[in-house]
Scaffold this active site. Structure first.
Site, PDB file in Angstrom:
ATOM      1  N   LEU A 114       0.833  -1.195   0.000  1.00 18.36           N
ATOM      2  CA  LEU A 114       0.000   0.000   0.000  1.00 18.36           C
ATOM      3  C   LEU A 114       0.874   1.253   0.000  1.00 18.36           C
ATOM      4  O   LEU A 114       1.921   1.298   0.648  1.00 18.36           O
ATOM      5  CB  LEU A 114      -0.917   0.010   1.232  1.00 18.36           C
ATOM      6  CG  LEU A 114      -1.819  -1.218   1.399  1.00 18.36           C
ATOM      7  CD1 LEU A 114      -2.779  -1.007   2.545  1.00 18.36           C
ATOM      8  CD2 LEU A 114      -2.575  -1.540   0.119  1.00 18.36           C
ATOM      9  N   GLY A 159       1.145  -5.278   1.218  1.00 17.10           N
ATOM     10  CA  GLY A 159       0.059  -5.323   0.236  1.00 17.10           C
ATOM     11  C   GLY A 159       0.467  -6.010  -1.056  1.00 17.10           C
ATOM     12  O   GLY A 159      -0.389  -6.544  -1.772  1.00 17.10           O
ATOM     13  N   ASN A 183       5.351  -7.152   6.416  1.00 16.77           N
ATOM     14  CA  ASN A 183       6.235  -6.303   7.210  1.00 16.77           C
ATOM     15  C   ASN A 183       5.495  -5.118   7.806  1.00 16.77           C
ATOM     16  O   ASN A 183       6.072  -4.328   8.543  1.00 16.77           O
ATOM     17  CB  ASN A 183       7.382  -5.781   6.341  1.00 16.77           C
ATOM     18  CG  ASN A 183       6.901  -4.742   5.348  1.00 16.77           C
ATOM     19  OD1 ASN A 183       5.829  -4.877   4.804  1.00 16.77           O
ATOM     20  ND2 ASN A 183       7.677  -3.695   5.160  1.00 16.77           N
ATOM     21  N   GLU A 184       4.192  -4.974   7.456  1.00 19.70           N
ATOM     22  CA  GLU A 184       3.501  -3.745   7.840  1.00 19.70           C
ATOM     23  C   GLU A 184       3.321  -3.601   9.340  1.00 19.70           C
ATOM     24  O   GLU A 184       3.079  -2.507   9.831  1.00 19.70           O
ATOM     25  CB  GLU A 184       2.143  -3.623   7.143  1.00 19.70           C
ATOM     26  CG  GLU A 184       1.103  -4.639   7.572  1.00 19.70           C
ATOM     27  CD  GLU A 184       1.085  -5.828   6.646  1.00 19.70           C
ATOM     28  OE1 GLU A 184       2.148  -6.140   6.073  1.00 19.70           O
ATOM     29  OE2 GLU A 184       0.032  -6.444   6.499  1.00 19.70           O
TER      30      GLU A 184
END
Ligand SMILES: CCC/C=C/C(=O)SCCNC(=O)CCNC(=O)[C@H](O)C(C)(C)COP(=O)([O-])OP(=O)([O-])OC[C@H]1O[C@@H](n2cnc3c(N)ncnc32)[C@H](O)[C@@H]1OP(=O)([O-])[O-]
Length: 259
Positions: A114, A159, A183-184
């Site tokens: 994202l 994403g 990893n977000e």
């Protein structure tokens, strides 16, 4: 990949009636511009730098090659998500289309996930619209009647990993520099609960099974095969259950909550 795709598209249901994307006899590359309209180009055409989703339709096989084309990292911004959604709709309604391959036109990057700038310093309305667009992509890819493959030709965090998990099958380039996974959490972003549904799509072990497991373990890379094997064993029961849900169609009514 061609053999895999041929296998996948066997049994594709008869094409949906109606063709949104009208074609002349000049089959070849199909581009979507920022306003959502399509432009036909000859098969040997090239992509304009402003085209964020390039579609190369192979009439002989009915397979569309979708290339994300937003340098430097194919981050999933609202315009890109919107364009991708329109392309997916058009392909879904195209009676010539039997399958699609999602990949990247940007060297070494599949998608950086994202767009971080779409998630900061924006009014609440923007966040609503953005998140709706994210979920639309999940629903369209997950619920597609087309056989779809993610050809992951570069790094694919967060994403980007979602796009891959939405596909029926995943193939990732064997390059130790390419990373994939969720990893977000490091950024304080929690993966939505509907990520769980993606496990239903995971089948055809071992490649996509590995990818699914990667989505469960933080920052595990594809080039750690021994670690992957251990984790795969640990989740084998859950994965067996998941397989029975593969290709389960979306019940749109029960998913009102996602819209
Ligand atoms: C749905 C489930 C929840 C999902 C949540 C998410 O996806 S959260 C998202 C989680 N995603 C991440 O955390 C992605 C983390 N990113 C990476 O790991 C690496 O950038 C890379 C491996 C993708 C590419 O490495 P590389 O060495 O080839 O390239 P580089 O690092 O030099 O970057 C080049 C330029 O791209 C910029 N930019 C990068 N990503 C984004 C982004 N998402 N957005 C906007 N911009 C981004 C970067 O700032 C730089 O701009 P500059 O300074 O030139 O103006």
């Amino acid at each position: 990949m061609a053999a895999v795709l041929r296998k996948l598209i066997q049994g594709r249901l008869p094409a949906l009636a109606g063709v949104l994307c009208r074609r002349s006899g000049n089959e070849g590359h199909l581009f979507l511009n920022s306003s959502g309209s399509t432009l036909m180009q000859p098969r040997c055409g090239y992509s304009s730098p402003t085209e964020s989703v390039i579609v190369e339709m192979d009439k002989a096989t009915g397979v569309a090659l979708l290339k994300l084309n937003i340098p430097p990292v194919n981050s999933l911004s609202l315009p890109l998500l919107t364009e991708l959604a329109i392309v997916l709709d058009k392909l879904e309604m195209d009676k010539h289309c039997r399958g699609l391959i999602l990949t990247s036109a940007v060297p070494n990057i599949f998608s950086a996930g994202l767009n971080l700038f779409d998630m900061m310093d924006k009014p609440n309305e923007h966040y609503s619209e953005f998140w709706r667009a994210v979920q639309e992509i999940w629903i369209k890819l997950y619920g597609s009647s087309l056989a779809n493959i993610a050809a992951i030709n570069g790094s694919s965090p967060a994403g980007g990993c979602l796009l891959a998990l939405c596909s029926d099958y995943r193939i990732m380039a064997n390059n130790p520099h390419f990373t994939i996974g969720l990893n977000e959490t490091r950024l304080g972003i929690v993966a939505p609960f509907w990520y769980d549904i993606l496990q239903w799509r995971v089948h055809h072990p071992p490649p996509c099974l590995h990818l699914f497991v990667m989505a469960l373990v933080f920052r595990l890379h594809v080039h750690h095969p021994s670690a992957m094997t251990k984790v795969t064993r640990a989740y084998s029961t859950e994965l067996k259950i998941s397989v029975s849900y593969v290709k389960q169609p979306i019940n749109w009514r029960s998913h009102e909550i996602y819209k």
